[in-house]
Enzyme design. Sequence first.
Site, PDB file in Angstrom:
ATOM      1  N   GLY A  46      32.796  41.791  49.138  1.00 58.80           N
ATOM      2  CA  GLY A  46      32.374  41.824  47.540  1.00 58.80           C
ATOM      3  C   GLY A  46      32.346  40.476  46.697  1.00 58.80           C
ATOM      4  O   GLY A  46      33.174  39.625  47.620  1.00 58.80           O
ATOM      5  N   GLN A  51      36.452  34.573  40.689  1.00 61.26           N
ATOM      6  CA  GLN A  51      36.194  33.793  41.744  1.00 61.26           C
ATOM      7  C   GLN A  51      35.081  32.852  42.331  1.00 61.26           C
ATOM      8  O   GLN A  51      35.145  31.813  42.951  1.00 61.26           O
ATOM      9  CB  GLN A  51      36.023  34.776  43.265  1.00 61.26           C
ATOM     10  CG  GLN A  51      36.949  35.844  43.288  1.00 61.26           C
ATOM     11  CD  GLN A  51      36.385  36.450  44.345  1.00 61.26           C
ATOM     12  OE1 GLN A  51      35.796  37.713  44.836  1.00 61.26           O
ATOM     13  NE2 GLN A  51      36.812  36.839  45.495  1.00 61.26           N
ATOM     14  N   CYS A  92      40.746  39.061  51.197  1.00 61.33           N
ATOM     15  CA  CYS A  92      40.112  38.177  49.632  1.00 61.33           C
ATOM     16  C   CYS A  92      39.937  36.396  50.366  1.00 61.33           C
ATOM     17  O   CYS A  92      40.083  36.229  50.864  1.00 61.33           O
ATOM     18  CB  CYS A  92      40.855  38.230  48.498  1.00 61.33           C
ATOM     19  SG  CYS A  92      40.657  37.244  46.897  1.00 61.33           S
ATOM     20  N   LEU A  93      38.627  36.546  49.694  1.00 60.97           N
ATOM     21  CA  LEU A  93      37.862  35.330  49.946  1.00 60.97           C
ATOM     22  C   LEU A  93      38.543  34.283  49.329  1.00 60.97           C
ATOM     23  O   LEU A  93      38.573  32.957  49.071  1.00 60.97           O
ATOM     24  CB  LEU A  93      35.777  35.310  49.400  1.00 60.97           C
ATOM     25  CG  LEU A  93      35.369  36.292  50.248  1.00 60.97           C
ATOM     26  CD1 LEU A  93      34.480  36.102  49.518  1.00 60.97           C
ATOM     27  CD2 LEU A  93      35.430  35.396  51.481  1.00 60.97           C
ATOM     28  N   HIS A 134      39.433  46.426  44.008  1.00 56.23           N
ATOM     29  CA  HIS A 134      39.629  45.069  44.321  1.00 56.23           C
ATOM     30  C   HIS A 134      39.119  44.360  43.007  1.00 56.23           C
ATOM     31  O   HIS A 134      39.458  43.116  42.770  1.00 56.23           O
ATOM     32  CB  HIS A 134      39.672  44.853  46.207  1.00 56.23           C
ATOM     33  CG  HIS A 134      39.898  43.440  46.161  1.00 56.23           C
ATOM     34  ND1 HIS A 134      40.689  42.868  47.021  1.00 56.23           N
ATOM     35  CD2 HIS A 134      39.121  42.059  45.894  1.00 56.23           C
ATOM     36  CE1 HIS A 134      40.511  41.702  47.062  1.00 56.23           C
ATOM     37  NE2 HIS A 134      39.697  41.605  46.845  1.00 56.23           N
ATOM     38  N   GLU A 135      37.579  44.040  42.699  1.00 57.59           N
ATOM     39  CA  GLU A 135      37.365  43.614  41.905  1.00 57.59           C
ATOM     40  C   GLU A 135      36.963  43.291  40.456  1.00 57.59           C
ATOM     41  O   GLU A 135      37.563  42.815  39.536  1.00 57.59           O
ATOM     42  CB  GLU A 135      35.690  43.568  42.787  1.00 57.59           C
ATOM     43  CG  GLU A 135      34.407  43.492  44.116  1.00 57.59           C
ATOM     44  CD  GLU A 135      34.973  42.355  45.139  1.00 57.59           C
ATOM     45  OE1 GLU A 135      36.251  41.029  44.004  1.00 57.59           O
ATOM     46  OE2 GLU A 135      35.454  42.504  46.229  1.00 57.59           O
ATOM     47  N   HIS A 138      39.754  41.030  40.136  1.00 57.03           N
ATOM     48  CA  HIS A 138      39.555  40.189  40.181  1.00 57.03           C
ATOM     49  C   HIS A 138      39.858  39.560  38.311  1.00 57.03           C
ATOM     50  O   HIS A 138      39.666  38.709  38.107  1.00 57.03           O
ATOM     51  CB  HIS A 138      38.729  39.739  40.902  1.00 57.03           C
ATOM     52  CG  HIS A 138      39.072  39.227  42.493  1.00 57.03           C
ATOM     53  ND1 HIS A 138      39.891  37.932  42.620  1.00 57.03           N
ATOM     54  CD2 HIS A 138      38.696  39.296  43.334  1.00 57.03           C
ATOM     55  CE1 HIS A 138      40.026  37.874  44.287  1.00 57.03           C
ATOM     56  NE2 HIS A 138      39.241  39.279  44.526  1.00 57.03           N
TER      57      HIS A 138
HETATM   58  O1  GNR Z   1      35.835  40.538  51.894  1.00 58.99           O
HETATM   59  C1  GNR Z   1      36.487  40.912  51.325  1.00 58.99           C
HETATM   60  N1  GNR Z   1      36.750  42.380  51.950  1.00 58.99           N
HETATM   61  C2  GNR Z   1      37.489  42.846  51.998  1.00 58.99           C
HETATM   62  C3  GNR Z   1      38.534  43.735  52.735  1.00 58.99           C
HETATM   63  C4  GNR Z   1      39.349  45.125  52.510  1.00 58.99           C
HETATM   64  C5  GNR Z   1      39.089  45.249  50.749  1.00 58.99           C
HETATM   65  C6  GNR Z   1      39.180  44.455  49.861  1.00 58.99           C
HETATM   66  C7  GNR Z   1      37.762  43.281  50.726  1.00 58.99           C
HETATM   67  S1  GNR Z   1      37.256  42.483  49.331  1.00 58.99           S
HETATM   68  C8  GNR Z   1      36.435  40.884  50.190  1.00 58.99           C
HETATM   69  C9  GNR Z   1      35.862  39.792  49.261  1.00 58.99           C
HETATM   70  C10 GNR Z   1      36.198  39.685  47.974  1.00 58.99           C
HETATM   71  O2  GNR Z   1      37.986  38.696  47.727  1.00 58.99           O
HETATM   72  N2  GNR Z   1      36.394  40.513  47.428  1.00 58.99           N
HETATM   73  O3  GNR Z   1      36.912  39.728  45.955  1.00 58.99           O
HETATM   74 NI    NI Z   2      39.166  39.103  46.211  1.00 55.64          NI
END
Ligand code: GNR
Ligand code: NI
Length: 171
Positions: A46, A51, A92-93, A134-135, A138
């Site tokens: 995601g 980001q 998270c990236l 999670h997104e 953000h």
């Molecule tokens: O790539 C991603 N993997 C992930 C794994 C577990 C819970 C959430 C994520 S999101 C993350 C990519 C990202 O940072 N999205 O904001």
């Molecule tokens: Ni993230």
Amino acid sequence: MALLPVLCYPDPRLHKVAKPVAQVDARIQKIVADMAETMYDAPGVGLAATQVDIHERIVVIDVSDDQNELMVFINPEIIWASPEKKSWREGCLSVPDYYDEVERPSEIRVKALDIGGKEFELDADGLLAVCLQHELDHLQGKVFVEYLSILKRSRISQKMKKRAKELESQR
Ligand code: GNR
Ligand code: NI
């Protein structure tokens, strides 16, 4: 299409609150295409516009095994969350090489606009539910490490600053 640079925690721009998209037009569609390319390149499941330093409510997700089922969420809102919660190991990236457990509602219903600007609703569970929450965090300027203890967070900040310096000296 273009790869977009991903901001790294503790960059203060990760805490900006994204504004709703007024109209899903060619400009937004170009952002979505670039975000998808950036997510697949990373690779990640995601990516939120925040980001990549774009502060508009845009999310791309692909939780499929073959990374060939792109989902686009414009102006997403959680309209229902289950009382049941589940803990997942999140990454998270914007926080490279760090993973930790976060507890969230296990099922949610989301309302959003698709790439054509048409409203839809979606029920999500499992990784998709985790990723959507999670997104959406953000877009509100929240990074998953903010669910962890202050001690863990300060260690992560130190580690990320050290990492940024090392990357800087390699160039
Ligand atoms: O790539 C991603 N993997 C992930 C794994 C577990 C819970 C959430 C994520 S999101 C993350 C990519 C990202 O940072 N999205 O904001
Ligand atoms: Ni993230």
